[in-house]
Design a protein around this motif. Structure first.
Motif, PDB file in Angstrom:
ATOM      1  N   PRO A  61      -1.935  23.748  20.192  1.00  0.00           N
ATOM      2  CA  PRO A  61      -1.803  22.440  20.852  1.00  0.00           C
ATOM      3  C   PRO A  61      -2.951  21.465  20.562  1.00  0.00           C
ATOM      4  N   GLU A  62      -4.152  21.965  20.305  1.00  0.00           N
ATOM      5  CA  GLU A  62      -5.277  21.063  20.035  1.00  0.00           C
ATOM      6  C   GLU A  62      -5.304  20.572  18.583  1.00  0.00           C
ATOM      7  N   ASP A  63      -4.469  21.126  17.719  1.00  0.00           N
ATOM      8  CA  ASP A  63      -4.381  20.708  16.324  1.00  0.00           C
ATOM      9  C   ASP A  63      -3.357  19.591  16.179  1.00  0.00           C
ATOM     10  N   SER A  64      -3.277  19.025  14.970  1.00  0.00           N
ATOM     11  CA  SER A  64      -2.288  17.963  14.766  1.00  0.00           C
ATOM     12  C   SER A  64      -1.703  17.997  13.360  1.00  0.00           C
ATOM     13  N   ILE A  65      -0.464  17.555  13.284  1.00  0.00           N
ATOM     14  CA  ILE A  65       0.228  17.326  12.018  1.00  0.00           C
ATOM     15  C   ILE A  65       0.916  15.977  12.162  1.00  0.00           C
ATOM     16  N   ARG A  66       0.839  15.172  11.114  1.00  0.00           N
ATOM     17  CA  ARG A  66       1.507  13.864  11.122  1.00  0.00           C
ATOM     18  C   ARG A  66       2.376  13.744   9.880  1.00  0.00           C
ATOM     19  N   MET A  67       3.468  13.009  10.039  1.00  0.00           N
ATOM     20  CA  MET A  67       4.377  12.737   8.929  1.00  0.00           C
ATOM     21  C   MET A  67       4.630  11.235   8.914  1.00  0.00           C
ATOM     22  N   TYR A  68       4.325  10.612   7.792  1.00  0.00           N
ATOM     23  CA  TYR A  68       4.554   9.184   7.618  1.00  0.00           C
ATOM     24  C   TYR A  68       5.640   8.986   6.567  1.00  0.00           C
ATOM     25  N   VAL A  69       6.605   8.139   6.872  1.00  0.00           N
ATOM     26  CA  VAL A  69       7.699   7.843   5.949  1.00  0.00           C
ATOM     27  C   VAL A  69       7.410   6.490   5.310  1.00  0.00           C
ATOM     28  N   ILE A  70       7.337   6.488   3.985  1.00  0.00           N
ATOM     29  CA  ILE A  70       7.029   5.267   3.239  1.00  0.00           C
ATOM     30  C   ILE A  70       8.304   4.811   2.521  1.00  0.00           C
ATOM     31  N   PRO A  71       8.912   3.715   2.970  1.00  0.00           N
ATOM     32  CA  PRO A  71      10.105   3.230   2.262  1.00  0.00           C
ATOM     33  C   PRO A  71       9.726   2.735   0.863  1.00  0.00           C
ATOM     34  N   GLU A  72      10.702   2.614   0.004  1.00  0.00           N
ATOM     35  CA  GLU A  72      10.435   2.275  -1.397  1.00  0.00           C
ATOM     36  C   GLU A  72       9.646   0.982  -1.536  1.00  0.00           C
ATOM     37  N   ASP A  73       9.962  -0.045  -0.744  1.00  0.00           N
ATOM     38  CA  ASP A  73       9.200  -1.290  -0.869  1.00  0.00           C
ATOM     39  C   ASP A  73       7.754  -1.087  -0.412  1.00  0.00           C
ATOM     40  N   GLY A  74       7.526  -0.199   0.530  1.00  0.00           N
ATOM     41  CA  GLY A  74       6.165   0.133   0.944  1.00  0.00           C
ATOM     42  C   GLY A  74       5.424   0.899  -0.132  1.00  0.00           C
ATOM     43  N   ARG A  75       6.124   1.805  -0.816  1.00  0.00           N
ATOM     44  CA  ARG A  75       5.496   2.542  -1.906  1.00  0.00           C
ATOM     45  C   ARG A  75       5.091   1.595  -3.024  1.00  0.00           C
ATOM     46  N   GLU A  76       5.961   0.638  -3.333  1.00  0.00           N
ATOM     47  CA  GLU A  76       5.668  -0.312  -4.406  1.00  0.00           C
ATOM     48  C   GLU A  76       4.457  -1.174  -4.075  1.00  0.00           C
ATOM     49  N   LYS A  77       4.203  -1.424  -2.792  1.00  0.00           N
ATOM     50  CA  LYS A  77       3.063  -2.237  -2.361  1.00  0.00           C
ATOM     51  C   LYS A  77       1.799  -1.401  -2.173  1.00  0.00           C
ATOM     52  N   SER A  78       1.926  -0.087  -2.175  1.00  0.00           N
ATOM     53  CA  SER A  78       0.782   0.796  -1.952  1.00  0.00           C
ATOM     54  C   SER A  78      -0.115   0.830  -3.175  1.00  0.00           C
ATOM     55  N   ARG A  79      -1.377   1.146  -2.961  1.00  0.00           N
ATOM     56  CA  ARG A  79      -2.344   1.200  -4.052  1.00  0.00           C
ATOM     57  C   ARG A  79      -3.153   2.485  -3.942  1.00  0.00           C
ATOM     58  N   ALA A  80      -3.596   2.995  -5.081  1.00  0.00           N
ATOM     59  CA  ALA A  80      -4.454   4.174  -5.122  1.00  0.00           C
ATOM     60  C   ALA A  80      -5.487   3.978  -6.221  1.00  0.00           C
ATOM     61  N   PHE A  81      -6.672   4.466  -5.970  1.00  0.00           N
ATOM     62  CA  PHE A  81      -7.724   4.454  -6.981  1.00  0.00           C
ATOM     63  C   PHE A  81      -8.312   5.852  -7.017  1.00  0.00           C
ATOM     64  N   GLY A  82      -8.270   6.490  -8.167  1.00  0.00           N
ATOM     65  CA  GLY A  82      -8.766   7.850  -8.290  1.00  0.00           C
ATOM     66  C   GLY A  82      -7.732   8.853  -7.818  1.00  0.00           C
ATOM     67  N   GLY A  83      -7.889  10.060  -8.240  1.00  0.00           N
ATOM     68  CA  GLY A  83      -6.969  11.119  -7.830  1.00  0.00           C
ATOM     69  C   GLY A  83      -5.591  10.951  -8.433  1.00  0.00           C
ATOM     70  N   ALA A  84      -4.635  11.619  -7.834  1.00  0.00           N
ATOM     71  CA  ALA A  84      -3.254  11.574  -8.321  1.00  0.00           C
ATOM     72  C   ALA A  84      -2.649  10.201  -8.049  1.00  0.00           C
ATOM     73  N   PRO A  85      -1.784   9.715  -8.950  1.00  0.00           N
ATOM     74  CA  PRO A  85      -1.100   8.444  -8.679  1.00  0.00           C
ATOM     75  C   PRO A  85      -0.099   8.616  -7.545  1.00  0.00           C
TER      76      PRO A  85
END
Length: 95
Positions: A61-85
């Motif tokens: 109970p003191e731990d946590s797990i989260r799940m975020y759903v990224i719609p395609e238009d959100g993925r297209e607007k997302s950015r990453a630098f370094g690591g996996a694309p």
């Protein structure tokens, strides 16, 4: 028929090493580790919800797990630098 695949981000904060390792092993079979406790997965909502339920049963109970759903238009607007694309949608054809 499976639903439309989306980018799903799973994160967790788990105190027990054994459980944290088990969760990471499960998520590594489903997606790409982008940070120590952050995974990007391409899956439909039915599978994402089933995976979340499976992971939820493992934690205290003191731990946590989260799940975020990224719609395609959100993925297209997302950015990453370094690591996996950021995971892109891919079409597969069986011949």
């Amino acid at each position: 028929m499976a639903g439309r695949k989306q980018l799903i981000v799973f994160t967790y904060d788990v105190s027990k090493d054994r459980i944290r390792t088990k969760i990471a092993d499960i998520l590594e079979r489903q997606g790409i580790r982008v940070q120590y406790s952050v995974f990007e997965c391409r899956m439909d909502m039915e599978n994402a919800n089933a995976l979340f339920s499976k992971l939820e049963l493992l934690i205290d109970p003191e731990d946590s797990i989260r799940m975020y759903v990224i719609p395609e238009d959100g993925r297209e607007k997302s950015r990453a630098f370094g690591g996996a694309p950021i995971s892109e949608a891919q079409d597969f054809y069986l011949l």
